[in-house]
Design a protein around this motif. Structure first.
Motif, PDB file in Angstrom:
ATOM      1  N   ARG A 195      16.152  79.884  26.501  1.00 35.01           N
ATOM      2  CA  ARG A 195      14.782  79.519  26.839  1.00 35.01           C
ATOM      3  C   ARG A 195      14.417  78.209  26.152  1.00 35.01           C
ATOM      4  O   ARG A 195      14.251  78.139  24.935  1.00 35.01           O
ATOM      5  CB  ARG A 195      13.812  80.624  26.400  1.00 35.01           C
ATOM      6  N   GLY A 196      14.299  77.157  26.966  1.00 34.15           N
ATOM      7  CA  GLY A 196      13.885  75.874  26.449  1.00 34.15           C
ATOM      8  C   GLY A 196      12.381  75.799  26.265  1.00 34.15           C
ATOM      9  O   GLY A 196      11.616  76.520  26.916  1.00 34.15           O
ATOM     10  N   ARG A 197      11.963  74.916  25.355  1.00 32.25           N
ATOM     11  CA  ARG A 197      10.550  74.698  25.025  1.00 32.25           C
ATOM     12  C   ARG A 197       9.873  76.014  24.626  1.00 32.25           C
ATOM     13  O   ARG A 197       8.729  76.281  24.955  1.00 32.25           O
ATOM     14  CB  ARG A 197       9.829  74.008  26.180  1.00 32.25           C
ATOM     15  N   ASN A 198      10.627  76.816  23.889  1.00 34.39           N
ATOM     16  CA  ASN A 198      10.130  78.048  23.259  1.00 34.39           C
ATOM     17  C   ASN A 198      10.252  77.849  21.754  1.00 34.39           C
ATOM     18  O   ASN A 198      11.330  78.039  21.174  1.00 34.39           O
ATOM     19  CB  ASN A 198      10.947  79.264  23.703  1.00 34.39           C
ATOM     20  N   ARG A 199       9.166  77.449  21.127  1.00 34.29           N
ATOM     21  CA  ARG A 199       9.181  77.127  19.700  1.00 34.29           C
ATOM     22  C   ARG A 199       8.688  78.310  18.880  1.00 34.29           C
ATOM     23  O   ARG A 199       7.585  78.816  19.103  1.00 34.29           O
ATOM     24  CB  ARG A 199       8.285  75.913  19.431  1.00 34.29           C
TER      25      ARG A 199
ATOM     26  N   LEU B  46      29.577  68.065  23.170  1.00 34.26           N
ATOM     27  CA  LEU B  46      29.877  69.437  22.754  1.00 34.26           C
ATOM     28  C   LEU B  46      28.784  70.385  23.240  1.00 34.26           C
ATOM     29  O   LEU B  46      29.082  71.461  23.786  1.00 34.26           O
ATOM     30  CB  LEU B  46      29.995  69.499  21.231  1.00 34.26           C
ATOM     31  N   GLU B  47      27.523  70.017  23.047  1.00 33.85           N
ATOM     32  CA  GLU B  47      26.430  70.881  23.476  1.00 33.85           C
ATOM     33  C   GLU B  47      26.436  71.074  24.988  1.00 33.85           C
ATOM     34  O   GLU B  47      26.194  72.176  25.491  1.00 33.85           O
ATOM     35  CB  GLU B  47      25.102  70.296  23.008  1.00 33.85           C
ATOM     36  N   GLN B  48      26.718  70.005  25.730  1.00 30.67           N
ATOM     37  CA  GLN B  48      26.788  70.116  27.185  1.00 30.67           C
ATOM     38  C   GLN B  48      27.865  71.121  27.609  1.00 30.67           C
ATOM     39  O   GLN B  48      27.640  71.987  28.471  1.00 30.67           O
ATOM     40  CB  GLN B  48      27.091  68.748  27.789  1.00 30.67           C
ATOM     41  N   ILE B  49      29.036  71.041  26.979  1.00 31.42           N
ATOM     42  CA  ILE B  49      30.136  71.939  27.324  1.00 31.42           C
ATOM     43  C   ILE B  49      29.799  73.378  26.955  1.00 31.42           C
ATOM     44  O   ILE B  49      30.105  74.325  27.698  1.00 31.42           O
ATOM     45  CB  ILE B  49      31.436  71.452  26.646  1.00 31.42           C
ATOM     46  N   LEU B  50      29.136  73.573  25.827  1.00 33.24           N
ATOM     47  CA  LEU B  50      28.740  74.926  25.424  1.00 33.24           C
ATOM     48  C   LEU B  50      27.691  75.501  26.369  1.00 33.24           C
ATOM     49  O   LEU B  50      27.742  76.695  26.718  1.00 33.24           O
ATOM     50  CB  LEU B  50      28.221  74.919  23.992  1.00 33.24           C
ATOM     51  N   VAL B  51      26.735  74.676  26.799  1.00 27.58           N
ATOM     52  CA  VAL B  51      25.743  75.162  27.762  1.00 27.58           C
ATOM     53  C   VAL B  51      26.413  75.499  29.090  1.00 27.58           C
ATOM     54  O   VAL B  51      26.079  76.506  29.730  1.00 27.58           O
ATOM     55  CB  VAL B  51      24.612  74.131  27.954  1.00 27.58           C
ATOM     56  N   ASP B  52      27.382  74.690  29.508  1.00 29.19           N
ATOM     57  CA  ASP B  52      28.122  75.009  30.733  1.00 29.19           C
ATOM     58  C   ASP B  52      28.816  76.367  30.608  1.00 29.19           C
ATOM     59  O   ASP B  52      28.834  77.160  31.559  1.00 29.19           O
ATOM     60  CB  ASP B  52      29.174  73.924  31.016  1.00 29.19           C
ATOM     61  N   ARG B  53      29.388  76.640  29.441  1.00 30.38           N
ATOM     62  CA  ARG B  53      30.048  77.934  29.224  1.00 30.38           C
ATOM     63  C   ARG B  53      29.025  79.064  29.247  1.00 30.38           C
ATOM     64  O   ARG B  53      29.272  80.132  29.829  1.00 30.38           O
ATOM     65  CB  ARG B  53      30.801  77.910  27.890  1.00 30.38           C
ATOM     66  N   LEU B  54      27.868  78.835  28.634  1.00 29.01           N
ATOM     67  CA  LEU B  54      26.801  79.839  28.655  1.00 29.01           C
ATOM     68  C   LEU B  54      26.372  80.143  30.088  1.00 29.01           C
ATOM     69  O   LEU B  54      26.192  81.309  30.469  1.00 29.01           O
ATOM     70  CB  LEU B  54      25.626  79.336  27.822  1.00 29.01           C
TER      71      LEU B  54
ATOM     72  N   GLU C  45      18.614  62.485  28.323  1.00 25.77           N
ATOM     73  CA  GLU C  45      17.355  62.649  29.031  1.00 25.77           C
ATOM     74  C   GLU C  45      17.348  63.820  30.013  1.00 25.77           C
ATOM     75  O   GLU C  45      16.326  64.128  30.608  1.00 25.77           O
ATOM     76  CB  GLU C  45      17.034  61.352  29.800  1.00 25.77           C
ATOM     77  N   ILE C  46      18.467  64.486  30.177  1.00 29.02           N
ATOM     78  CA  ILE C  46      18.592  65.518  31.209  1.00 29.02           C
ATOM     79  C   ILE C  46      18.270  66.895  30.629  1.00 29.02           C
ATOM     80  O   ILE C  46      18.966  67.377  29.743  1.00 29.02           O
ATOM     81  CB  ILE C  46      20.020  65.535  31.795  1.00 29.02           C
ATOM     82  N   PRO C  47      17.228  67.569  31.114  1.00 27.82           N
ATOM     83  CA  PRO C  47      16.967  68.948  30.647  1.00 27.82           C
ATOM     84  C   PRO C  47      18.104  69.878  31.078  1.00 27.82           C
ATOM     85  O   PRO C  47      18.484  69.916  32.248  1.00 27.82           O
ATOM     86  CB  PRO C  47      15.654  69.315  31.350  1.00 27.82           C
ATOM     87  N   LEU C  48      18.647  70.621  30.122  1.00 28.24           N
ATOM     88  CA  LEU C  48      19.740  71.548  30.405  1.00 28.24           C
ATOM     89  C   LEU C  48      19.241  72.976  30.564  1.00 28.24           C
ATOM     90  O   LEU C  48      19.876  73.787  31.236  1.00 28.24           O
ATOM     91  CB  LEU C  48      20.768  71.505  29.273  1.00 28.24           C
ATOM     92  N   TYR C  49      18.143  73.295  29.912  1.00 31.13           N
ATOM     93  CA  TYR C  49      17.590  74.650  29.985  1.00 31.13           C
ATOM     94  C   TYR C  49      16.065  74.507  30.076  1.00 31.13           C
ATOM     95  O   TYR C  49      15.337  74.806  29.145  1.00 31.13           O
ATOM     96  CB  TYR C  49      18.048  75.520  28.794  1.00 31.13           C
ATOM     97  N   THR C  50      15.643  74.041  31.234  1.00 31.89           N
ATOM     98  CA  THR C  50      14.237  73.740  31.483  1.00 31.89           C
ATOM     99  C   THR C  50      13.361  74.970  31.288  1.00 31.89           C
ATOM    100  O   THR C  50      13.758  76.090  31.618  1.00 31.89           O
ATOM    101  CB  THR C  50      14.080  73.208  32.922  1.00 31.89           C
TER     102      THR C  50
ATOM    103  N   GLU D  50      13.007  74.797  20.759  1.00 31.00           N
ATOM    104  CA  GLU D  50      11.816  74.027  21.100  1.00 31.00           C
ATOM    105  C   GLU D  50      12.148  72.857  22.011  1.00 31.00           C
ATOM    106  O   GLU D  50      11.263  72.274  22.635  1.00 31.00           O
ATOM    107  CB  GLU D  50      11.132  73.521  19.831  1.00 31.00           C
ATOM    108  N   ASN D  51      13.410  72.468  22.102  1.00 33.81           N
ATOM    109  CA  ASN D  51      13.846  71.377  22.953  1.00 33.81           C
ATOM    110  C   ASN D  51      14.385  71.948  24.260  1.00 33.81           C
ATOM    111  O   ASN D  51      14.440  73.168  24.446  1.00 33.81           O
ATOM    112  CB  ASN D  51      14.929  70.573  22.224  1.00 33.81           C
ATOM    113  N   ASP D  52      14.796  71.085  25.180  1.00 34.06           N
ATOM    114  CA  ASP D  52      15.471  71.554  26.397  1.00 34.06           C
ATOM    115  C   ASP D  52      16.621  70.629  26.791  1.00 34.06           C
ATOM    116  O   ASP D  52      17.101  70.672  27.911  1.00 34.06           O
ATOM    117  CB  ASP D  52      14.475  71.690  27.556  1.00 34.06           C
ATOM    118  N   LYS D  53      17.061  69.798  25.836  1.00 35.44           N
ATOM    119  CA  LYS D  53      18.098  68.800  26.111  1.00 35.44           C
ATOM    120  C   LYS D  53      19.139  68.818  24.989  1.00 35.44           C
ATOM    121  O   LYS D  53      18.953  69.470  23.964  1.00 35.44           O
ATOM    122  CB  LYS D  53      17.485  67.392  26.198  1.00 35.44           C
ATOM    123  N   VAL D  54      20.210  68.049  25.196  1.00 35.79           N
ATOM    124  CA  VAL D  54      21.188  67.874  24.129  1.00 35.79           C
ATOM    125  C   VAL D  54      20.585  67.020  23.025  1.00 35.79           C
ATOM    126  O   VAL D  54      19.570  66.343  23.214  1.00 35.79           O
ATOM    127  CB  VAL D  54      22.481  67.212  24.655  1.00 35.79           C
ATOM    128  N   SER D  55      21.231  67.037  21.859  1.00 35.15           N
ATOM    129  CA  SER D  55      20.764  66.249  20.727  1.00 35.15           C
ATOM    130  C   SER D  55      20.855  64.760  21.029  1.00 35.15           C
ATOM    131  O   SER D  55      21.781  64.304  21.718  1.00 35.15           O
ATOM    132  CB  SER D  55      21.602  66.558  19.483  1.00 35.15           C
TER     133      SER D  55
END
Length: 536
Positions: free
Chosen positions: A150-154, A129-137, A6-11, A56-61
């Protein structure tokens, strides 16, 4: 329920491209912020290539999805700067057990030999895995690397041109247009990018359906892969059990052909199946449930002009064998160094065709392995089932029959045999390090070999002389001088020398062997660099 979903990572945040009078051109745009898209963006940004990730999303899978990550994937993650948190969080395993009815047929060890920095496999939910990759980014962004997410960019439309790609992007504040020199589609099995370009998959769709359930429970099962053929709790079908972090267990149950998928996913139908497997007294909570069917398909090729496809957008396999996400990470690993050389003008455009050629070969290998596994797990006739069951019975007692038991051949890196980038082999050395092969690790005192081969062309010399650097047409190879005396375990000798007394290797930036000889010959290695960069 795990709140990480439920946590947006790239709002979403408005970016200057949305206010530009004319579309802004970027060097590389990646569609999709799943594991493959994030790994691709990190790899390019580490090499100084400007990259924008659109999702198009802003969260992990939602749900664990891919969970088994191979040693090769961890070796690549090490180069991307995030292997350590993956291994720390993941469940390490190397043992698998195969059961027929109630009997254990045999067990296997995926890493019987020591001398590797990373384990054979880890189990880790895709959302971690996605959380760790976003942290690295984010860490790369803080260091000033040219990377934007860019989240919510479809992406709504794609236009292809000879020297660029145009995209129409929808956001919560309306659409905008953007351009890229290169577009990499990592947008999954249902790839909108593939659909927008009118492209499709070729291959097989299998009829069987499987239930995936992520179960949260306290259990004493070991960190092993358990696979059942015809168990009493799922008679006539198969089952799989894997341990994940946070007391989450992955359970796969074969359901058969004609089923009502929505009905089978309801908790009132899932829970009785799980209780029959785990026992009536076992307490558990459902975290995620899904139904899937096997698909073994791929695109005809993975490059279409300035658009490149990677991961599930390019190919699909059945999940038994963990060949989906692992293969996708290797797509990215193959592509990024080549794209960097082409962008820098140090390699011809053809080098990107070799990405398609090599990774189509890998996809075909994975599809063949996956199809054979599926045919063994789900026999299509009574005669096939009788033969399969006879193999299982023999495997319980006889070593020769066990290689015939196929509960999913687990992911291994592809050897690019026959690649146009390979030079002729001039060393009678080990088969595992022939041209086209991925380099195996080896201990070097307190360190390991693979990190020293990461991200650049390397002249690896073992008890052989060579110059410290070799530059050919703007591409430089740097020498790494080793001796078998550096490794008392003799792993370096077994994996790189064999019966030879010396060796010189040209290693590509993705740690695959481009050429090898017993001694250094300047003209031969200059030619090898030209071949490995698509110039011959």
């Amino acid at each position: 329920m795990n709140k990480i979903f439920e946590i947006p990572l790239y709002t979403y945040a408005r970016n200057p491209d949305q206010d530009a009078v004319a579309p802004i051109r970027h060097k590389v745009i990646v569609i999709g912020a799943g594991p493959i898209g994030l790994a691709t963006a990190i790899d390019l940004a580490q090499q100084g290539v400007e990259v924008v990730v659109l999702d198009e999303n802003d969260k992990v899978s939602f749900g664990s999805r891919a969970i088994c990550f191979s040693q090769r994937t961890l070796d690549i993650a090490d180069r991307l700067g995030c292997a350590e948190p993956l291994v720390r969080k993941g469940v390490l395993w190397d043992t698998g057990k195969v059961f027929f009815d109630t009997r254990q047929i045999y067990e296997f060890n995926l890493q019987p030999e020591q001398g590797y920095a990373n384990p054979a496999f880890i189990n880790l939910q895709q959302y971690h895995l996605e959380q760790i990759l976003v942290d690295r980014l984010r860490a790369l962004q803080a260091e000033g690397a040219p990377i934007d997410i860019r989240g919510r960019n479809r992406v709504e439309a794609i236009g292809t041109h000879e020297d660029h790609v145009t995209l129409e992007v929808e956001t919560p504040e309306g659409p905008y247009n953007i351009e890229a020199d290169w577009l990499i589609a990592c947008d999954g099995a249902h790839s909108p990018a593939r659909r927008m370009l009118g492209l499709d998959f070729d291959g097989r769709v299998f009829e069987d359906n499987f239930l995936i359930a992520d179960v949260v429970m306290e259990a004493d099962f070991p960190s092993e892969r358990w696979f059942w053929f015809d168990p009493p709790f799922n008679r006539g079908q198969s089952a799989l059990l894997h341990k994940q972090p946070d007391n989450v267990w992955r359970i796969d149950l074969q359901l058969g052909w004609d089923i009502d998928k929505e009905r089978e996913k309801r908790p009132e139908n899932v829970i009785p199946r799980l209780k029959e497997m785990l026992g009536e007294d076992v307490e558990f909570d459902l975290e995620w449930v899904s139904i899937y069917t096997f698909q073994c398909r791929r695109m005809e090729r993975f490059r279409y002009g300035r658009v490149l496809f990677a991961g599930d957008s390019a190919h699909q396999v059945s999940p038994f064998g963990a060949r989906g996400a692992n293969s996708g990470v290797q797509d990215s690993d193959n592509l990024c160094w080549k794209l960097k050389l082409v962008i820098d003008g140090k390699a011809p455009d053809y080098l990107l065709d070799s990405y398609s050629h090599e990774r189509v070969q890998a996809a075909d290998e994975n599809i063949a392995c996956s199809s054979r596994s599926t045919d063994f797990i789900t026999p299509k006739s009574q005669m096939s089932r009788l033969l399969r069951d006879a193999v299982l019975d023999l495997g319980e007692h006889y070593e020769f029959a066990r290689p015939l038991v196929n509960s999913g051949r687990l992911s291994t890196p592809c050897t690019y045999a026959g690649s146009s980038l390979n030079s002729a082999d001039a060393l009678n050395g080990p088969d595992i390090t022939r041209p086209g092969a991925a380099c195996p690790d080896a201990p070097l005192g307190a360190a390991f070999l693979l990190p020293k081969l990461a991200g650049k062309f390397t002249l690896l010399t073992i008890d052989a002389d060579a110059p410290d650097t070799l530059e050919e047409d703007g591409v430089q190879a740097t020498r790494l001088a080793l001796s078998v005396k550096d490794d008392p375990t003799l792993a370096l000798k077994r994996r790189y020398l064999g019966d030879a007394t010396s060796a010189v290797y040209l290693i590509r930036p993705d740690q695959h062997v481009a050429a090898r000889r017993d001694t250094y010959e300047e003209n031969a290695f200059r030619q090898a660099i030209r071949r490995a960069t698509g110039k011959e």
